[in-house]
Design an enzyme around this catalytic site. Structure first.
Site, short mmCIF file in Angstrom:
data_model
loop_
_atom_site.label_atom_id
_atom_site.label_comp_id
_atom_site.label_asym_id
_atom_site.label_seq_id
_atom_site.Cartn_x
_atom_site.Cartn_y
_atom_site.Cartn_z
N GLU A 39 -30.68 50.97 -33.27
CA GLU A 39 -30.77 50.00 -34.37
C GLU A 39 -32.08 50.08 -35.12
O GLU A 39 -32.13 49.91 -36.33
CB GLU A 39 -30.59 48.60 -33.81
CG GLU A 39 -29.33 48.48 -33.00
CD GLU A 39 -28.82 47.06 -32.99
OE1 GLU A 39 -29.24 46.35 -32.08
OE2 GLU A 39 -28.06 46.70 -33.88
N HIS A 95 -39.29 21.42 -37.65
CA HIS A 95 -40.12 21.79 -38.80
C HIS A 95 -39.65 23.12 -39.37
O HIS A 95 -38.92 23.86 -38.72
CB HIS A 95 -41.59 21.91 -38.39
CG HIS A 95 -41.87 23.08 -37.50
ND1 HIS A 95 -41.56 23.09 -36.14
CD2 HIS A 95 -42.41 24.30 -37.74
CE1 HIS A 95 -41.90 24.25 -35.62
NE2 HIS A 95 -42.43 25.01 -36.56
N GLN A 126 -41.13 26.39 -42.33
CA GLN A 126 -42.29 26.90 -43.06
C GLN A 126 -41.88 27.27 -44.47
O GLN A 126 -40.72 27.54 -44.75
CB GLN A 126 -42.83 28.15 -42.37
CG GLN A 126 -43.34 27.90 -40.96
CD GLN A 126 -44.18 29.07 -40.49
OE1 GLN A 126 -45.07 29.55 -41.20
NE2 GLN A 126 -43.90 29.56 -39.30
N HIS A 170 -40.95 20.58 -32.11
CA HIS A 170 -40.92 19.52 -33.13
C HIS A 170 -40.19 20.07 -34.37
O HIS A 170 -40.51 21.17 -34.84
CB HIS A 170 -42.35 19.12 -33.50
CG HIS A 170 -42.41 17.82 -34.24
ND1 HIS A 170 -42.96 16.68 -33.71
CD2 HIS A 170 -41.96 17.48 -35.47
CE1 HIS A 170 -42.86 15.71 -34.58
NE2 HIS A 170 -42.25 16.17 -35.67
N CYS A 191 -48.59 17.44 -29.16
CA CYS A 191 -47.91 18.20 -30.23
C CYS A 191 -48.73 18.17 -31.51
O CYS A 191 -49.12 17.09 -31.97
CB CYS A 191 -46.53 17.60 -30.47
SG CYS A 191 -45.74 18.20 -31.98
N HIS A 220 -40.27 13.89 -32.34
CA HIS A 220 -40.51 15.18 -31.69
C HIS A 220 -39.24 15.75 -31.07
O HIS A 220 -39.09 16.97 -30.95
CB HIS A 220 -41.57 14.97 -30.60
CG HIS A 220 -42.00 16.22 -29.92
ND1 HIS A 220 -42.91 17.08 -30.46
CD2 HIS A 220 -41.62 16.77 -28.74
CE1 HIS A 220 -43.09 18.11 -29.64
NE2 HIS A 220 -42.32 17.94 -28.59
N SER A 264 -43.23 28.17 -32.32
CA SER A 264 -44.34 27.74 -31.49
C SER A 264 -44.17 26.33 -30.96
O SER A 264 -44.90 25.91 -30.07
CB SER A 264 -45.63 27.84 -32.30
OG SER A 264 -45.51 27.09 -33.50
N ASN A 320 -37.85 28.79 -38.05
CA ASN A 320 -37.69 29.46 -36.76
C ASN A 320 -37.38 28.37 -35.75
O ASN A 320 -38.13 27.40 -35.65
CB ASN A 320 -38.98 30.15 -36.33
CG ASN A 320 -39.33 31.30 -37.23
OD1 ASN A 320 -38.47 32.05 -37.64
ND2 ASN A 320 -40.61 31.42 -37.56
N CYS A 348 -46.67 16.07 -34.34
CA CYS A 348 -46.33 14.65 -34.23
C CYS A 348 -47.30 13.80 -35.06
O CYS A 348 -48.46 14.16 -35.26
CB CYS A 348 -46.39 14.20 -32.76
SG CYS A 348 -44.86 14.48 -31.83
P1 H2U Z 1 -43.30 28.34 -36.22
O1 H2U Z 1 -42.46 27.56 -37.20
O2 H2U Z 1 -42.87 29.78 -36.22
O3 H2U Z 1 -43.36 27.74 -34.88
O4 H2U Z 1 -44.79 28.30 -36.80
C1 H2U Z 1 -45.51 27.10 -36.92
C2 H2U Z 1 -46.60 27.26 -37.94
O5 H2U Z 1 -47.50 26.17 -37.81
C3 H2U Z 1 -47.43 28.54 -37.77
O6 H2U Z 1 -47.31 29.29 -38.97
C4 H2U Z 1 -48.81 26.61 -38.08
C5 H2U Z 1 -48.85 28.04 -37.57
O7 H2U Z 1 -49.78 28.80 -38.31
N1 H2U Z 1 -49.75 25.71 -37.43
C6 H2U Z 1 -50.64 24.97 -38.21
O8 H2U Z 1 -50.66 25.14 -39.44
N2 H2U Z 1 -51.48 24.07 -37.62
C7 H2U Z 1 -51.57 23.88 -36.27
O9 H2U Z 1 -52.30 23.02 -35.81
C8 H2U Z 1 -50.77 24.72 -35.37
C9 H2U Z 1 -49.72 25.59 -36.00
ZN ZN Z 2 -44.13 16.60 -32.06
#
Ligand code: H2U
Ligand code: ZN
Length: 354
Positions: A317, A166, A168, A164, A50, A113, A161, A153, A53
């Site tokens: 829509e 998190h 943004q 874990h 991950c 995680h 993605s 998200n 993590c």
């Molecule tokens: P999500 O919250 O939509 O999963 O997006 C995760 C963000 O994490 C995504 O904007 C960033 C991606 O650019 N990211 C990093 O900054 N470093 C990484 O090593 C992988 C993902």
């Molecule tokens: Zn993790």
């Protein structure tokens, strides 16, 4: 006689000043569409693969520290950057572009995680709220940052993605489209009525209770009258607060409390880790007072009537207007009757890596 529970109608969203088509009579039609894969019920507490993590390498070569509560880093694939040169492009009135500078960050909610907002517990979530406030203040102080969007998200279905926990933060110079619509409506309402649009709306909702899901001293969660997504909710500050930075300590704890409660209700709806996009709307950070703004969050979840049937915005829509079948009142009643107990193992105390 027209009846909101039976007859097709359109509902007005006073925040965006857009209309939504509601078709309560359509909920019984058969479903033969896509079936989504149900995500695994449990994750390991630590995943060596991950990128969020503690101690693990991220894309781009940096390594996460061994963080113990929340952890904030600059997005390695930032959609906007602080060093973008000022400028633009214009050919007449039809081909117009403007440089946009900004800062994109990722906030890990916990070193664990396997946790989610629903499973984190109020104490750990309070640390997340404190981190959001710090980030809103820190980014908002930058001269080229006039808006700070904090959003999460959750779930593969929402394009997240990584499981874990998190969120943004995208902070930038100009007001994003949805925020600009809400600002214009709140401002126009305030000028016309000398009152706050969302204070007045919340008062109405609290007086009937029909669309309220849950509440505490500082916040109320409800399915808005104009909801587009099946189980869409909004979380409102009960006092007129323009941003998370104006919450007192009790308000911060109450925000943590209500986020945990609404997400646990979501998880209990279809016995699945419920996917959604959520985000805060609050006053821009351009230095203005923005008394028209009323702090709130939107939860936009795609699941429709089971863990595998989701709503897509397609056809009418995309080309005409958003539409929903299950009424907001029925969705609110459904959410209201659910338990606020976490379905799986939770993390009551301070998180630790194991
Ligand atoms: P999500 O919250 O939509 O999963 O997006 C995760 C963000 O994490 C995504 O904007 C960033 C991606 O650019 N990211 C990093 O900054 N470093 C990484 O090593 C992988 C993902
Ligand atoms: Zn993790």
């Amino acid at each position: 006689m027209f009846n909101l529970k039976e007859h097709p109608h359109r509902r007005f969203n006073p925040l965006t000043r857009e209309w939504i088509l509601v078709s309560p009579h359509r909920t019984q039609r058969p479903w033969q569409g896509q079936v989504e894969r149900v995500p695994p019920a449990s994750q390991p507490t630590y995943d060596p693969g991950c990128y969020l993590c503690p101690g693990n390498p991220r894309a781009g070569g940096l390594r996460n520290p061994n963080y113990e509560s929340t952890f904030v880093f600059e997005n390695d694939f930032a959609a906007m950057r602080p060093d973008t040169p000022v400028g633009g492009f214009r050919e007449g009135d039809l081909l117009v572009a403007e440089a946009e500078s900004g800062v994109c960050r990722v906030v890990c909610f916990s070193p664990r995680h396997d946790l989610t907002v629903a499973k984190m517990g109020a104490q750990a979530l309070r640390l997340v709220v404190d981190t959001w406030v710090e980030q809103y203040e820190e980014l908002g102080r930058l001269p080229f940052i006039h808006h700070v969007e904090i959003f999460e998200n959750r779930g593969e279905m929402m394009g997240c993605s990584n499981p874990h926990p998190h969120c943004q933060i995208w902070a930038n110079l100009t007001l994003p489209t949805e925020v600009a619509k809400e600002q214009a409506s709140q401002l126009a309402y305030r000028e016309a009525k000398h009152s706050c649009l969302l204070c007045d709306y919340l008062r109405l909702e609290l007086s009937t209770g029909e669309r309220i899901v849950c509440q505490n001293d500082s916040f109320a969660a409800l399915v808005p009258f104009w909801a587009v997504w099946p189980f869409e909710t909004m979380v409102f500050a009960r006092q007129h607060v323009t941003g998370i930075d104006h919450l007192d300590t009790a308000g911060r704890s109450d925000l943590a409390d209500i986020l945990g409660r609404i997400t646990r209700r979501y998880d209990n709806l279809f016995a699945v880790s419920f996917p959604y996009s959520m985000g805060f709307h609050q006053r821009p950070t351009d230095g203005g007072e923005h008394a028209e703004w009323h702090l709130h969050a939107h939860f936009l979840p795609p699941l429709l009537r089971s863990a595998t049937v989701r709503k897509f915005l397609v056809g009418y829509e995309l080309l005409a207007m958003p539409q929903r079948d299950i009424t907001p009142e029925a969705a609110a009643a459904r959410l209201r009757e659910l338990s606020e107990e976490a379905a799986g193992p939770t993390c009551a105390g301070s998180p630790s890596r194991s």
